[in-house]
Design a protein around this motif. Structure first.
Motif, PDB file in Angstrom:
ATOM      1  N   PHE A 172     -18.559   4.381   0.665  1.00 34.66           N
ATOM      2  CA  PHE A 172     -17.469   5.199   1.199  1.00 34.66           C
ATOM      3  C   PHE A 172     -16.166   4.681   0.598  1.00 34.66           C
ATOM      4  CE2 PHE A 172     -16.251   1.892   4.314  1.00 34.66           C
ATOM      5  CZ  PHE A 172     -17.434   1.171   4.380  1.00 34.66           C
ATOM      6  N   GLY A 173     -15.085   5.433   0.826  1.00 38.93           N
ATOM      7  CA  GLY A 173     -13.859   4.975   0.181  1.00 38.93           C
ATOM      8  C   GLY A 173     -12.623   5.686   0.657  1.00 38.93           C
ATOM      9  N   LEU A 174     -11.506   5.233   0.158  1.00 36.38           N
ATOM     10  CA  LEU A 174     -10.215   5.856   0.463  1.00 36.38           C
ATOM     11  C   LEU A 174      -9.242   5.605  -0.688  1.00 36.38           C
ATOM     12  CD1 LEU A 174      -8.622   3.094   1.319  1.00 36.38           C
ATOM     13  CD2 LEU A 174      -9.442   3.631   3.601  1.00 36.38           C
ATOM     14  N   LYS A 175      -8.125   6.328  -0.581  1.00 37.24           N
ATOM     15  CA  LYS A 175      -7.093   6.221  -1.610  1.00 37.24           C
ATOM     16  C   LYS A 175      -5.858   5.610  -0.947  1.00 37.24           C
ATOM     17  CE  LYS A 175      -4.629   9.495  -4.621  1.00 37.24           C
ATOM     18  NZ  LYS A 175      -4.783  10.844  -5.202  1.00 37.24           N
ATOM     19  N   ARG A 176      -5.205   4.671  -1.640  1.00 36.20           N
ATOM     20  CA  ARG A 176      -3.999   4.050  -1.075  1.00 36.20           C
ATOM     21  C   ARG A 176      -2.827   4.275  -2.023  1.00 36.20           C
ATOM     22  NH1 ARG A 176      -6.660  -1.757   0.193  1.00 36.20           N
ATOM     23  NH2 ARG A 176      -6.802  -1.693  -2.065  1.00 36.20           N
ATOM     24  N   LEU A 177      -1.736   4.812  -1.479  1.00 37.92           N
ATOM     25  CA  LEU A 177      -0.560   5.061  -2.314  1.00 37.92           C
ATOM     26  C   LEU A 177       0.293   3.801  -2.378  1.00 37.92           C
ATOM     27  CD1 LEU A 177       0.482   8.588  -0.985  1.00 37.92           C
ATOM     28  CD2 LEU A 177      -1.127   8.006  -2.807  1.00 37.92           C
ATOM     29  N   VAL A 178       1.001   3.641  -3.490  1.00 39.00           N
ATOM     30  CA  VAL A 178       1.851   2.451  -3.630  1.00 39.00           C
ATOM     31  C   VAL A 178       3.039   2.542  -2.668  1.00 39.00           C
ATOM     32  CG1 VAL A 178       1.229   2.031  -6.042  1.00 39.00           C
ATOM     33  CG2 VAL A 178       3.187   3.497  -5.522  1.00 39.00           C
ATOM     34  N   ARG A 179       3.640   1.385  -2.390  1.00 42.77           N
ATOM     35  CA  ARG A 179       4.882   1.333  -1.616  1.00 42.77           C
ATOM     36  C   ARG A 179       5.986   2.022  -2.418  1.00 42.77           C
ATOM     37  NH1 ARG A 179       1.856  -3.084  -1.067  1.00 42.77           N
ATOM     38  NH2 ARG A 179       2.011  -4.415   0.754  1.00 42.77           N
ATOM     39  N   GLU A 180       7.065   2.377  -1.725  1.00 42.00           N
ATOM     40  CA  GLU A 180       8.210   3.000  -2.400  1.00 42.00           C
ATOM     41  C   GLU A 180       8.781   2.025  -3.430  1.00 42.00           C
ATOM     42  OE1 GLU A 180      12.103   5.005  -0.660  1.00 42.00           O
ATOM     43  OE2 GLU A 180      10.399   5.044   0.737  1.00 42.00           O
TER      44      GLU A 180
END
Ligand SMILES: Nc1ncnc2c1ncn2[C@@H]1O[C@H](COP(=O)(O)OP(=O)(O)O)[C@@H](O)[C@H]1O
Ligand SMILES: [Mg+2]
Length: 343
Positions: free
Chosen positions: A234-242
């Motif tokens: 399973f998995g997920l996507k993580r966006l970078v910090r501003e």
């Protein structure tokens, strides 16, 4: 058949879910204290030991691997096993391992010698990514934009070294957590860390004697975390910090499965066939020009609660199964299977 479990009180520990799974499924278990000097004999009536040890807890960091691997030598099944755990929280060990199994690992350079490191800095191109071998949530990861910054880091690595506890990183990390969750405990931790060093920070020696850089992979501002447990993933996507290149610990999580590149899921299954880990999270960054996914880190452990919102899981035939699932239950089932195989 009986499974020994070392239970942690911290939130999101696997052990909470292991115990719940054993209770709900009538699996015989007993709670043990792995820090007892009698831990080996305490396991006399058990077939297996499960321990979600943490890199962030000093006692765990100095003791867990020795205890688990010793027990594994006795013929009992352990979680995490040697193959799962020896490289945990050591990005330099992971570099060697991922290169050895021909995985698509981010190109990197490790030096154990100051002169060689400085020579390299003089001839290479920038930016690079500097990392300590341990740490999570991007706390020990920084971008190196110039030769002079690399030289400063190299001098420090072969001088006084780096504290594992960086006050500014600690503050920013918990401030971000507070902004996301509005939980007061995070703001207390953020300011508390400015005054009192964490227990871990006080006990841990400085990191020195090596310096590690990865190539900076230019990407579209996210990493993908794919976790394999047995024959499921399973998995997920993580966006970078501003205004930052780092996703891990940002709290900006996307669970929409259509945003997860199946190629990474396929790679994760394939690589783990070689690594033979019982549980493994791969952090991928994807080169925005070539579209090639590169692994920047692996880890057997993670915060269990963060994955409850995943939309489903894949089996190793890459079929997606929508709906909720219980990865810690899979871990217990895998242990039972291993006990049966070992006879
Ligand atoms: N070589 C790299 N190139 C580009 N981005 C990277 C690279 N390595 C790490 N990152 C970014 O930094 C974040 C933290 O790095 P990671 O090695 O996963 O450390 P941590 O153990 O703190 O999670 C990743 O989530 C990713 O967004
Ligand atoms: Mg990471």
């Amino acid at each position: 058949m009986k499974i020994a479990i070392h239970h942690n009180n911290w939130p999101s520990s696997f052990s909470t879910y292991w115990i719940q799974y054993c209770v709900e499924n009538g699996i015989d278990y007993k709670i043990v204290d792995c820090f007892s000097t009698d831990i080996v004999s305490d396991l006399h009536d058990c077939n297996a030991l499960m321990w979600h040890h943490s890199h962030d807890t000093f006692m765990d960091a100095i003791a867990a691997k020795k205890i688990l691997f010793a027990i594994e030598h006795s013929g009992k099944i352990v979680f995490p096993s040697f193959n799962t755990d020896w490289h945990f929280d050591d990005k330099v060990a992971q570099k060697y391992l991922l290169e050895a199994v021909n995985a698509s690992v981010v190109p990197s350079s490790i030096f154990y010698d100051k002169k060689k490191a400085l020579e390299w800095a003089n001839t290479t191109t920038f930016p690079k990514v500097f990392k300590l071998k341990g740490g999570s949530g991007s706390k020990n990861v920084q971008l190196v934009g110039s030769k002079s910054k690399a030289e400063t880091l190299i001098n420090k690595a072969f001088g006084g070294g780096f504290s594992q506890f960086n006050r500014a990183n600690h503050f920013n990390y918990y401030l971000l957590r507070y902004k996301k969750t509005k939980q007061v405990s995070h703001i207390v931790k953020a300011f508390g860390g400015l005054i009192v060093k964490s227990k871990y920070g006080k006990m841990q020696h400085n990191e020195k004697g090596y310096v590690y850089f990865q190539e900076f992979i230019e990407n579209d501002g996210f990493d993908l975390r794919i976790i394999i447990v047995g024959d499921k993933g399973f998995g997920l996507k993580r966006l970078v910090r501003e205004n930052d290149f780092r996703a891990s610990g940002s709290g900006n999580i996307i669970y929409d499965v259509t945003q997860i590149d199946e190629n990474c899921v396929k790679m994760a299954f394939e690589i783990n066939k070689k690594i033979k880990s019982q549980s493994i999270a791969f952090d991928f960054v994807i080169d925005k020009v070539t579209n090639v996914p590169y692994i920047v880190e692996i880890s057997y452990a993670y915060a269990a609660d963060a994955y409850k919102a995943c939309e489903g899981y894949w089996t190793d035939d890459l079929k997606f199964h929508p709906g909720s699932f219980n990865p810690q239950g899979w871990m217990v089932e895998d242990i039972i299977k291993q006990i049966k195989i070992s006879g």
